[in-house]
Design an enzyme around this catalytic site. Sequence first.
Site, PDB file in Angstrom:
ATOM      1  N   LYS A 113       0.838  -1.198   0.000  1.00 13.22           N
ATOM      2  CA  LYS A 113       0.000   0.000   0.000  1.00 13.22           C
ATOM      3  C   LYS A 113       0.875   1.251   0.000  1.00 13.22           C
ATOM      4  CE  LYS A 113      -4.027  -1.951   2.365  1.00 13.22           C
ATOM      5  NZ  LYS A 113      -4.954  -1.861   1.224  1.00 13.22           N
ATOM      6  N   ARG A 138      -9.944 -11.807   1.017  1.00 17.84           N
ATOM      7  CA  ARG A 138     -10.734 -12.877   0.403  1.00 17.84           C
ATOM      8  C   ARG A 138     -10.034 -14.235   0.544  1.00 17.84           C
ATOM      9  NH1 ARG A 138     -10.564  -9.817  -5.271  1.00 17.84           N
ATOM     10  NH2 ARG A 138     -10.318  -8.129  -3.770  1.00 17.84           N
TER      11      ARG A 138
HETATM   12  N1  BES Z   1      -8.286  -3.936   3.665  1.00 19.11           N
HETATM   13  C1  BES Z   1      -8.348  -3.523   2.310  1.00 19.11           C
HETATM   14  C2  BES Z   1      -9.623  -2.762   1.976  1.00 19.11           C
HETATM   15  C3  BES Z   1      -9.807  -1.422   2.639  1.00 19.11           C
HETATM   16  C4  BES Z   1      -9.382  -0.270   1.999  1.00 19.11           C
HETATM   17  C5  BES Z   1     -10.446  -1.319   3.844  1.00 19.11           C
HETATM   18  C6  BES Z   1      -9.558   0.961   2.603  1.00 19.11           C
HETATM   19  C7  BES Z   1     -10.634  -0.088   4.456  1.00 19.11           C
HETATM   20  C8  BES Z   1     -10.187   1.055   3.822  1.00 19.11           C
HETATM   21  C9  BES Z   1      -8.256  -4.730   1.396  1.00 19.11           C
HETATM   22  O1  BES Z   1      -7.502  -5.778   1.874  1.00 19.11           O
HETATM   23  C10 BES Z   1      -7.614  -4.265   0.136  1.00 19.11           C
HETATM   24  O2  BES Z   1      -6.485  -3.906   0.175  1.00 19.11           O
HETATM   25  N2  BES Z   1      -8.367  -4.273  -0.954  1.00 19.11           N
HETATM   26  C11 BES Z   1      -7.868  -3.858  -2.209  1.00 19.11           C
HETATM   27  C12 BES Z   1      -8.349  -4.840  -3.236  1.00 19.11           C
HETATM   28  C13 BES Z   1      -7.624  -4.743  -4.537  1.00 19.11           C
HETATM   29  C14 BES Z   1      -6.208  -5.210  -4.364  1.00 19.11           C
HETATM   30  C15 BES Z   1      -8.319  -5.598  -5.557  1.00 19.11           C
HETATM   31  C16 BES Z   1      -8.392  -2.470  -2.515  1.00 19.11           C
HETATM   32  O3  BES Z   1      -9.531  -2.165  -2.144  1.00 19.11           O
HETATM   33  O4  BES Z   1      -7.682  -1.683  -3.089  1.00 19.11           O
HETATM   34 MN    MN Z   2      -5.454  -5.618   1.395  1.00 15.59          MN
END
Ligand code: BES
Ligand code: MN
Length: 495
Positions: A274, A348
């Site tokens: 991230k 997931r």
């Molecule tokens: N934990 C995150 C989702 C999230 C983002 C929760 C912001 C709360 C606030 C999740 O694990 C994630 O990183 N999702 C990705 C998915 C993508 C890689 C397909 C996302 O949402 O960018």
């Molecule tokens: Mn994630």
Amino acid sequence: MFTVKPKEQLFDSTQAIVIGLYHENRHQQKVYQEINSALGEVLDEYVKHGDLSNDYKAVTKVYTLGRIEPKRIYVLGLGKKKELTRSSYIKAIGHLAKELKKDRITQFSFVLDSFVSDQFSEEEVSTLFAEATLTAIYDFPNYKTNNSKPPFGFESISVITDKPIQKALDEGHAYADGINTARYLVQLPGNLLTATDLAHFAEHLAHDLGLGIEILEKEDLERLGMGALLAVNQGSVEPPKMIVLKYQGKEKWEDVLGLVGKGITFDTGGYSLKSKEGIVGMKSDMGGAASVLGAMEIIGRLKPKENVVAVIPSTDNMISGSAFKPDDVITSFSGKTIEVLNTDAEGRLALADAITYAKHHGASRLIDVATLTGGVIVALGDWITGAMTNDQEYYQSFEEITKWTDEPIWQLPYLPVYQEKVRGSELADLNNSPGRKAHPIMAGSFLAEFAENTPWIHLDIAGTSTSDKEYDLGPKGPTGVMVKSLAAYILKGQK
Ligand code: BES
Ligand code: MN
Ligand code: ZN
């Protein structure tokens, strides 16, 4: 906390008396008359000068100047009886509780009759009153070394009524505690809440409430072949846990609702790292687990005649020489293989094994709750939870409850075109991230591959699990969203 007192004790020693005031029949209200005459018609004087508002959510303070024991009367305007909904009602009471907190009132009498209407019975008002007061004033613990503000809590609340409403109060109290438990857990930093800590918390909860508990350790996960959860954990020095709580309210272990909550204690994104902006706040990535634990607390206390199994896959998602990587192919507990295209789509993966495990424990219906995608925040914002299902009738029964609890959900489509995408891997059965397009739906569709034929509802709470501002029923920060809906769904015995 809550004690029921007969009407004769209205003027007994407390710091304040709280009454409600509807638009209609103000002067016919017996309690209004009683207080008014005890105070030498001062309420009428307020009314005459337009200083006692019955407008929705208006709070008026009247000082009693020694004429009666309680020092103040708080009058909460409730507006027109017909216009008051359950949602606006509970918010008004939350608002009032915050006023009491501001004034540091720790003991007060709540005059139930003045809040009751044709639509809201003594029981209903008691339940929502208990829930609203205790959730509204909730404060997160902090780690400041010179904390100038001492913590605040109500010490004793007397509910003035001749009706037997203790059970209704206890119910609202249990709901509030469950919601506040979830908030508390989500707010804990990743270094203070590891998967091991979360498992300990669940163990204590199970012990206190007499729930069944099973914690799968890393070796157990290896033995069982839970390759998806293990992959997410691979880069961490903290061992993963699969946490299982059981509540049996029926004679036989059948017709079991499986609650599955994402328990990622910190999500760095892994090698699909991230950004430095996106990573802050990722301690809240166990919000789904927290909601499930909060709901189990309520269920354990109120003991409905239903069977529930809660399954929480927990780990952090870290980077190291041993971490899993994009392009890795892993084998899930179900036997299905997964090509990892994005290590940040870790939720997931962890949930996949948990869903399969919930079915092993006899779950015949499933609800998963997860802070799963940023995309759902873009689509629905921070007040609506994204939802998906493979069973429309089942979905509707739950949606009905969310209207009552005022935790709105919005259904996203689950269609064969999306199934094709998650099944689109040259190397494996599934891929964990087909790209940016419709990614909240892709995440849900991926989970559906593990729910298979079991009726399933997916709740993506990435937007709703935290609030960036204070609101009537709570502080800024974690909200405890879906605790109430999950518990209410089970308590109301919906199928
Ligand atoms: N934990 C995150 C989702 C999230 C983002 C929760 C912001 C709360 C606030 C999740 O694990 C994630 O990183 N999702 C990705 C998915 C993508 C890689 C397909 C996302 O949402 O960018
Ligand atoms: Mn994630
Ligand atoms: Zn995540």
